[in-house]
Scaffold this active site. Structure first.
Site, PDB file in Angstrom:
ATOM      1  N   CYS A 101       0.847  -1.189   0.000  1.00 50.58           N
ATOM      2  CA  CYS A 101       0.000   0.000   0.000  1.00 50.58           C
ATOM      3  C   CYS A 101       0.878   1.232   0.000  1.00 50.58           C
ATOM      4  O   CYS A 101       2.098   1.139  -0.050  1.00 50.58           O
ATOM      5  CB  CYS A 101      -0.967   0.007   1.176  1.00 50.58           C
ATOM      6  SG  CYS A 101      -0.186   0.371   2.723  1.00 50.58           S
ATOM      7  N   ARG A 143       3.459  -3.763   4.147  1.00 51.62           N
ATOM      8  CA  ARG A 143       2.431  -4.462   4.921  1.00 51.62           C
ATOM      9  C   ARG A 143       2.446  -5.980   4.712  1.00 51.62           C
ATOM     10  O   ARG A 143       1.487  -6.551   4.171  1.00 51.62           O
ATOM     11  CB  ARG A 143       1.046  -3.893   4.637  1.00 51.62           C
ATOM     12  CG  ARG A 143       0.917  -2.490   5.132  1.00 51.62           C
ATOM     13  CD  ARG A 143      -0.501  -2.160   5.512  1.00 51.62           C
ATOM     14  NE  ARG A 143      -0.517  -1.032   6.421  1.00 51.62           N
ATOM     15  CZ  ARG A 143      -1.605  -0.449   6.848  1.00 51.62           C
ATOM     16  NH1 ARG A 143      -2.769  -0.870   6.496  1.00 51.62           N
ATOM     17  NH2 ARG A 143      -1.535   0.565   7.683  1.00 51.62           N
ATOM     18  N   ILE A 170       2.233 -10.024   5.701  1.00 49.35           N
ATOM     19  CA  ILE A 170       1.230 -10.718   6.524  1.00 49.35           C
ATOM     20  C   ILE A 170       1.828 -11.958   7.193  1.00 49.35           C
ATOM     21  O   ILE A 170       1.108 -12.847   7.627  1.00 49.35           O
ATOM     22  CB  ILE A 170      -0.021 -11.092   5.692  1.00 49.35           C
ATOM     23  CG1 ILE A 170       0.384 -11.894   4.453  1.00 49.35           C
ATOM     24  CG2 ILE A 170      -0.817  -9.864   5.318  1.00 49.35           C
ATOM     25  CD1 ILE A 170      -0.794 -12.562   3.764  1.00 49.35           C
ATOM     26  N   ASP A 171       3.170 -12.019   7.240  1.00 49.97           N
ATOM     27  CA  ASP A 171       3.832 -13.215   7.778  1.00 49.97           C
ATOM     28  C   ASP A 171       3.395 -13.541   9.209  1.00 49.97           C
ATOM     29  O   ASP A 171       3.241 -14.711   9.573  1.00 49.97           O
ATOM     30  CB  ASP A 171       5.358 -13.046   7.700  1.00 49.97           C
ATOM     31  CG  ASP A 171       5.830 -11.740   8.322  1.00 49.97           C
ATOM     32  OD1 ASP A 171       5.187 -10.705   8.087  1.00 49.97           O
ATOM     33  OD2 ASP A 171       6.828 -11.770   9.066  1.00 49.97           O
ATOM     34  N   ASP A 196      -0.174   6.812  13.089  1.00 47.64           N
ATOM     35  CA  ASP A 196      -1.307   7.396  12.358  1.00 47.64           C
ATOM     36  C   ASP A 196      -1.506   8.885  12.634  1.00 47.64           C
ATOM     37  O   ASP A 196      -2.342   9.523  11.988  1.00 47.64           O
ATOM     38  CB  ASP A 196      -2.603   6.638  12.693  1.00 47.64           C
ATOM     39  CG  ASP A 196      -2.653   5.275  12.036  1.00 47.64           C
ATOM     40  OD1 ASP A 196      -1.781   4.977  11.202  1.00 47.64           O
ATOM     41  OD2 ASP A 196      -3.569   4.487  12.371  1.00 47.64           O
ATOM     42  N   ARG A 208     -11.538   7.682   3.537  1.00 46.59           N
ATOM     43  CA  ARG A 208     -11.391   6.327   4.074  1.00 46.59           C
ATOM     44  C   ARG A 208     -11.533   6.325   5.597  1.00 46.59           C
ATOM     45  O   ARG A 208     -11.956   5.325   6.170  1.00 46.59           O
ATOM     46  CB  ARG A 208     -10.006   5.769   3.724  1.00 46.59           C
ATOM     47  CG  ARG A 208      -9.878   5.201   2.325  1.00 46.59           C
ATOM     48  CD  ARG A 208      -8.512   4.557   2.153  1.00 46.59           C
ATOM     49  NE  ARG A 208      -8.182   3.813   3.356  1.00 46.59           N
ATOM     50  CZ  ARG A 208      -6.957   3.718   3.880  1.00 46.59           C
ATOM     51  NH1 ARG A 208      -5.935   4.278   3.298  1.00 46.59           N
ATOM     52  NH2 ARG A 208      -6.758   3.029   4.985  1.00 46.59           N
TER      53      ARG A 208
HETATM   54  C1  UD1 Z   1      -3.129  -1.081  12.231  1.00 44.89           C
HETATM   55  C2  UD1 Z   1      -4.014   0.095  11.898  1.00 44.89           C
HETATM   56  C3  UD1 Z   1      -3.211   1.193  11.227  1.00 44.89           C
HETATM   57  C4  UD1 Z   1      -2.016   1.567  12.094  1.00 44.89           C
HETATM   58  C5  UD1 Z   1      -1.212   0.330  12.478  1.00 44.89           C
HETATM   59  C6  UD1 Z   1      -0.100   0.632  13.457  1.00 44.89           C
HETATM   60  C7  UD1 Z   1      -6.179  -0.926  11.535  1.00 44.89           C
HETATM   61  C8  UD1 Z   1      -7.258  -1.238  10.564  1.00 44.89           C
HETATM   62  N1  UD1 Z   1      -5.087  -0.347  11.020  1.00 44.89           N
HETATM   63  O1  UD1 Z   1      -2.635  -1.566  10.982  1.00 44.89           O
HETATM   64  O2  UD1 Z   1      -4.060   2.322  11.041  1.00 44.89           O
HETATM   65  O3  UD1 Z   1      -1.177   2.436  11.359  1.00 44.89           O
HETATM   66  O4  UD1 Z   1      -2.067  -0.661  13.077  1.00 44.89           O
HETATM   67  O5  UD1 Z   1      -0.597   1.191  14.615  1.00 44.89           O
HETATM   68  O6  UD1 Z   1      -6.314  -1.135  12.705  1.00 44.89           O
HETATM   69  N2  UD1 Z   1       3.966  -6.334  10.050  1.00 44.89           N
HETATM   70  C9  UD1 Z   1       4.743  -7.383   9.596  1.00 44.89           C
HETATM   71  N3  UD1 Z   1       4.140  -8.596   9.415  1.00 44.89           N
HETATM   72  C10 UD1 Z   1       2.830  -8.811   9.649  1.00 44.89           C
HETATM   73  C11 UD1 Z   1       2.034  -7.723  10.130  1.00 44.89           C
HETATM   74  C12 UD1 Z   1       2.635  -6.495  10.306  1.00 44.89           C
HETATM   75  O7  UD1 Z   1       5.945  -7.239   9.353  1.00 44.89           O
HETATM   76  O8  UD1 Z   1       2.340  -9.931   9.461  1.00 44.89           O
HETATM   77  C13 UD1 Z   1       4.602  -4.995  10.213  1.00 44.89           C
HETATM   78  C14 UD1 Z   1       3.980  -3.961   9.278  1.00 44.89           C
HETATM   79  O9  UD1 Z   1       4.579  -3.998   8.011  1.00 44.89           O
HETATM   80  C15 UD1 Z   1       4.278  -2.673  10.000  1.00 44.89           C
HETATM   81  C16 UD1 Z   1       4.164  -3.074  11.462  1.00 44.89           C
HETATM   82  O10 UD1 Z   1       4.285  -4.493  11.491  1.00 44.89           O
HETATM   83  O11 UD1 Z   1       5.584  -2.245   9.732  1.00 44.89           O
HETATM   84  C17 UD1 Z   1       2.877  -2.636  12.113  1.00 44.89           C
HETATM   85  O12 UD1 Z   1       1.808  -3.264  11.478  1.00 44.89           O
HETATM   86  P1  UD1 Z   1       0.457  -3.674  12.234  1.00 44.89           P
HETATM   87  O13 UD1 Z   1       0.576  -3.364  13.686  1.00 44.89           O
HETATM   88  O14 UD1 Z   1       0.128  -5.066  11.831  1.00 44.89           O
HETATM   89  O15 UD1 Z   1      -0.545  -2.672  11.572  1.00 44.89           O
HETATM   90  P2  UD1 Z   1      -1.931  -2.986  10.892  1.00 44.89           P
HETATM   91  O16 UD1 Z   1      -2.691  -3.960  11.721  1.00 44.89           O
HETATM   92  O17 UD1 Z   1      -1.736  -3.260   9.448  1.00 44.89           O
END
Ligand code: UD1
Length: 420
Positions: free
Chosen positions: A116, A121, A123-124, A306, A398
């Site tokens: 994005c 982002r 999803i691991d 955010d 959004r």
């Molecule tokens: C949620 C929020 C978003 C906010 C973010 C961090 C929602 C809908 N969105 O996003 O607005 O900016 O939290 O507070 O609630 N990561 C990995 N692997 C994964 C998952 C995440 O490496 O499987 C990394 C991401 O790339 C990022 C970090 O972890 O660098 C934080 O991501 P995450 O806490 O998962 O954010 P979201 O849930 O996507």
């Protein structure tokens, strides 16, 4: 596509009510799949991200309808359609619907959410967490195929306290045999809200808001009526708007402890905050803000990523230089190039921005590239001399419910026009 026309330089004054939190409502909508009964989500915000989530729910056979401000959802019938990339592309956080579908149906198919505007982002963490609950996962031509026929509770150690992964796994554990323990869980207020919602449906989640969450699976969840928490990022955006323009507004429907990391920074910037009864915060600002030695984003309760762009917009007119460090997303300074068109002096290298405050920003033609970056442009335009035009308003829609109406109600000269 719409655009905003903003005539800057008007101090804000009046009263604003903060909407329900998008990031609380989204997982709560996904969690409605956990019950066959009807659920009412009270005061659900009308946002493009919510619409995108509802499209996914309807695609799965659920009904979802607004009655006044309340969203009525019923997931009695679920069909295991593939959630294709047309749907996941509109809402990157769509991945966290996997947990609730698997918990209820033990099978799910979803296209990769992809990258994005603010970063990759990956999803691991979601995938490895589900594997710890004995979900078999195969990637077939970009579709993640999940087999949960052997699913049971388990212990998951998250390498990083991901918000979405924590939510996904809480939902996944809700209807399983045994306990699901999430270690190094995210602690954001929206996690606590999701736990409260699952418990309101008869679930057993303890420890939300701390770093170890235990979900004890139950056989069945029932319907309920639930009001999610107020949006702390919207509150931060309105606080930042006053810090940028000067003036005085009362921001209603705030949970003060949810915004502590934000209000502490504002005080350092010279903004006065008065926390009153019933969640009203009065914000008073005058003249240029003071710079911040270092503004660093991190997981809750630290300063939220955010709110980083909105605060950068305010600091661009500070009386000195500030350093802003973005620790969550690798590409979250895209909006600074737009601020530079207004005369802001911001230098970005990787995840660090040096913001040299300038006395005046000038109106310009600007393009919003993402949600919070777009909010930053609105704030900068409100504080600038002259007229700005902001395109890409769909990104701002959004996450903000008619932001122009809210800001106009406190005196901002902002209007939406059709940009065709
Ligand atoms: C949620 C929020 C978003 C906010 C973010 C961090 C929602 C809908 N969105 O996003 O607005 O900016 O939290 O507070 O609630 N990561 C990995 N692997 C994964 C998952 C995440 O490496 O499987 C990394 C991401 O790339 C990022 C970090 O972890 O660098 C934080 O991501 P995450 O806490 O998962 O954010 P979201 O849930 O996507």
């Amino acid at each position: 596509m719409d655009k905003f026309i903003i005539d800057g330089g008007v101090p804000l004054s009046g009263e604003i009510e903060v909407q329900t939190a998008k990031n609380a409502a989204l997982p709560i909508i996904a969690a409605c799949i956990l019950t066959e009964d009807p659920v009412i989500i009270e005061n659900c915000p009308r946002l493009r991200d919510i619409d995108a989530m509802l499209d996914i729910m309807r695609h799965l056979g659920c009904s979802a309808e607004f009655v006044g401000n309340d969203l009525h959802v019923c997931c009695r019938n679920i069909s295991l359609n593939v959630i294709n990339s047309d749907l996941t592309g509109k809402l990157r956080s769509s991945i966290f619907i996997l947990g609730s579908i698997l918990s209820r149906c033990r099978r799910a198919y979803i296209s990769h959410p992809g990258g994005c505007e603010i970063g990759l982002r990956p999803i691991d963490l979601h995938i490895s967490g589900l594997k710890s609950l004995a979900v078999g996962i195969a990637d077939e031509y970009g579709v993640i195929c999940c087999d949960g026929s052997k699913m049971r509770g388990g212990v998951i150690n998250l390498d990083f306290a991901s918000v979405g992964a924590t939510e996904n796994l809480m939902m996944a554990g809700a209807l399983l045999d045994g306990d699901t323990v999430i270690v190094n869980a995210a602690r954001e207020p929206e996690i606590v809200d999701l736990a409260d919602f699952i418990n309101a449906m008869g679930g057993k989640v303890v420890g939300a808001g701390e770093s170890v969450i235990r979900v004890t699976g139950v056989k069945r969840l029932h319907g309920c009526s639930y009001r999610p928490i107020p949006d702390r990022i919207c509150a931060a955006t309105f606080f930042a708007a006053v810090a940028a323009t000067g003036g005085e507004i009362a921001v209603k429907n705030v949970v003060p402890e949810h915004v502590f990391g934000i209000t502490e920074r504002l005080k350092k910037m010279g903004v006065k905050l008065y926390i009153g009864h019933g969640g009203t915060v009065r914000v008073v600002a005058e003249g240029r803000p003071r710079p911040l030695h270092k503004l660093e984003t991190n997981v809750y309760p630290a300063f939220p990523t955010d709110a980083q762009p909105q605060f950068c917009a305010v600091l661009s007119r500070a009386t000195g230089s500030s350093i802003v460090v973005e620790n969550l997303f690798e590409n979250r300074f895209g909006y600074t190039a737009e601020l530079s068109k207004m005369g802001a002096a911001i230098t970005v290298k990787d995840r660090v921005a040096v913001v040299r405050g300038v006395p005046v920003l000038h109106g310009a033609v600007l393009g919003a590239l993402d949600l919070r970056g777009g909010a930053a442009l609105v704030i900068a335009a409100l504080s600038a001399e002259g007229r700005s035009v902001i395109t890409g308003v769909e990104h701002i829609d959004r996450g903000y419910e008619y932001i122009e109406r809210t800001l106009a109600s406190v005196g901002a000269k902002i209007r939406r026009v059709d940009h065709t």
